[in-house]
Design a protein around this motif. Structure first.
Motif, PDB file in Angstrom:
ATOM      1  N   LEU A  85       1.766   1.342   8.276  1.00 44.63           N
ATOM      2  CA  LEU A  85       2.489   1.031   7.045  1.00 44.63           C
ATOM      3  C   LEU A  85       3.938   0.745   7.409  1.00 44.63           C
ATOM      4  N   GLU A 129       5.242  10.032  -1.893  1.00 50.92           N
ATOM      5  CA  GLU A 129       4.379   9.249  -1.028  1.00 50.92           C
ATOM      6  C   GLU A 129       5.167   8.074  -0.473  1.00 50.92           C
ATOM      7  N   SER A 166       0.827  -1.190   0.000  1.00 55.18           N
ATOM      8  CA  SER A 166       0.000   0.000   0.000  1.00 55.18           C
ATOM      9  C   SER A 166       0.866   1.246   0.000  1.00 55.18           C
ATOM     10  N   SER A 167       0.217   2.391  -0.115  1.00 51.06           N
ATOM     11  CA  SER A 167       0.930   3.672  -0.074  1.00 51.06           C
ATOM     12  C   SER A 167       0.047   4.685   0.645  1.00 51.06           C
ATOM     13  N   ARG A 168       0.652   5.701   1.175  1.00 50.99           N
ATOM     14  CA  ARG A 168      -0.101   6.773   1.826  1.00 50.99           C
ATOM     15  C   ARG A 168       0.693   8.059   1.782  1.00 50.99           C
ATOM     16  N   LYS A 169       0.053   9.132   2.185  1.00 51.39           N
ATOM     17  CA  LYS A 169       0.707  10.434   2.096  1.00 51.39           C
ATOM     18  C   LYS A 169       1.935  10.475   2.991  1.00 51.39           C
ATOM     19  N   GLU A 192       1.051  -3.077   4.567  1.00 50.17           N
ATOM     20  CA  GLU A 192       0.037  -2.777   5.561  1.00 50.17           C
ATOM     21  C   GLU A 192       0.092  -3.810   6.687  1.00 50.17           C
ATOM     22  N   ASN A 201       5.570   4.086   0.535  1.00 52.67           N
ATOM     23  CA  ASN A 201       5.114   2.776   0.069  1.00 52.67           C
ATOM     24  C   ASN A 201       5.640   1.695   0.998  1.00 52.67           C
ATOM     25  N   GLU A 238      -1.685   6.360  10.002  1.00 47.76           N
ATOM     26  CA  GLU A 238      -2.585   6.690   8.895  1.00 47.76           C
ATOM     27  C   GLU A 238      -2.327   8.071   8.319  1.00 47.76           C
ATOM     28  N   ASN A 239      -1.654   8.930   9.085  1.00 45.18           N
ATOM     29  CA  ASN A 239      -1.323  10.268   8.597  1.00 45.18           C
ATOM     30  C   ASN A 239       0.058  10.329   7.946  1.00 45.18           C
ATOM     31  N   GLY A 240       0.730   9.185   7.900  1.00 46.05           N
ATOM     32  CA  GLY A 240       2.074   9.151   7.341  1.00 46.05           C
ATOM     33  C   GLY A 240       3.114   9.658   8.322  1.00 46.05           C
TER      34      GLY A 240
END
Length: 204
Positions: A132, A122, A28-31, A127, A124, A149-151
């Motif tokens: 992450l 971002e 997955s990836s996130r900010k 999960e 990567n 969740e906010n990176g």
């Protein structure tokens, strides 16, 4: 013919069992929340040393940590800037104490991992329980960094170095490295102006 059928069946069963044991890894990836100034409470374990403190990142390569535990480190602050490390206690500067050397080395690894990932658009990784997990490698060894969740930074581990860092009470810092530099420059200019004024007045 019967032997061939038995062999094929055995191979098929082995293949199915192998496929069932392969873990289902969710990528997955996130900010990216690492590319900001932040502060956090830190719980650190390096081999047999257990320490607590407050950590702050002002910008790339500019960090500090102030310890609250153990007693041998309580009140000691390590400041990292432009490749150098300074230690202080209640405003008095001194060389980095022997008891802080393991944490100093691991802080340099943490800084390198965070600063490198902070440059990405971002984040990567894998999960895991709402976090992450980002794996990487440094000169000091392999690492696993976790973000929420906010990176934002949640944890940092280097298993081969027996290092575990857990972060809580994460907050965006109100000061940046650029502001710090600006304040230092302003203070230097003001001091220089005061010295010049004093010299001129004395000359008159």
């Amino acid at each position: 013919m019967k032997k061939v059928f038995t062999f094929v069946a055995a191979v098929t069963i082995m293949f199915c069992l192998t496929a069932c044991t392969v873990p289902n890894v969710s990528r997955s990836s996130r900010k990216n929340g690492l590319n900001t100034a932040f502060s956090a409470a830190a719980d650190i374990t390096v081999d047999r040393l257990e320490a607590k403190g407050n950590i702050m990142r002002y910008g790339e390569g500019v960090w500090e940590i102030e310890f609250s535990a153990p007693n041998t480190l309580s009140g000691v602050k390590l400041e990292f800037s432009e490749g150098s490390v300074t230690a202080s206690y209640k405003g008095l500067s001194f060389s980095v104490p022997q008891s802080a050397l393991p944490v100093k080395a691991m802080m340099l690894n943490l800084m390198k991992a965070v600063d490198d990932n902070a440059k990405l658009d971002e984040l990567n990784g894998e999960e895991s329980g709402g976090l992450l997990k980002i794996s990487g490698s440094l000169d000091g060894g392999d690492y696993i960094m976790t973000v929420d969740e906010n990176g934002w930074l949640s944890g940092f581990e280097m298993p081969n170095n027996k290092l575990t860092m857990k972060f809580s009470d994460m907050k965006a810092a109100e000061i940046s490295a650029e502001q710090t530099t600006s304040e230092i420059v302003t203070e230097a200019v003001t001091t220089e102006q005061c010295v010049t004024t004093t010299v001129t007045t004395s000359a008159e």
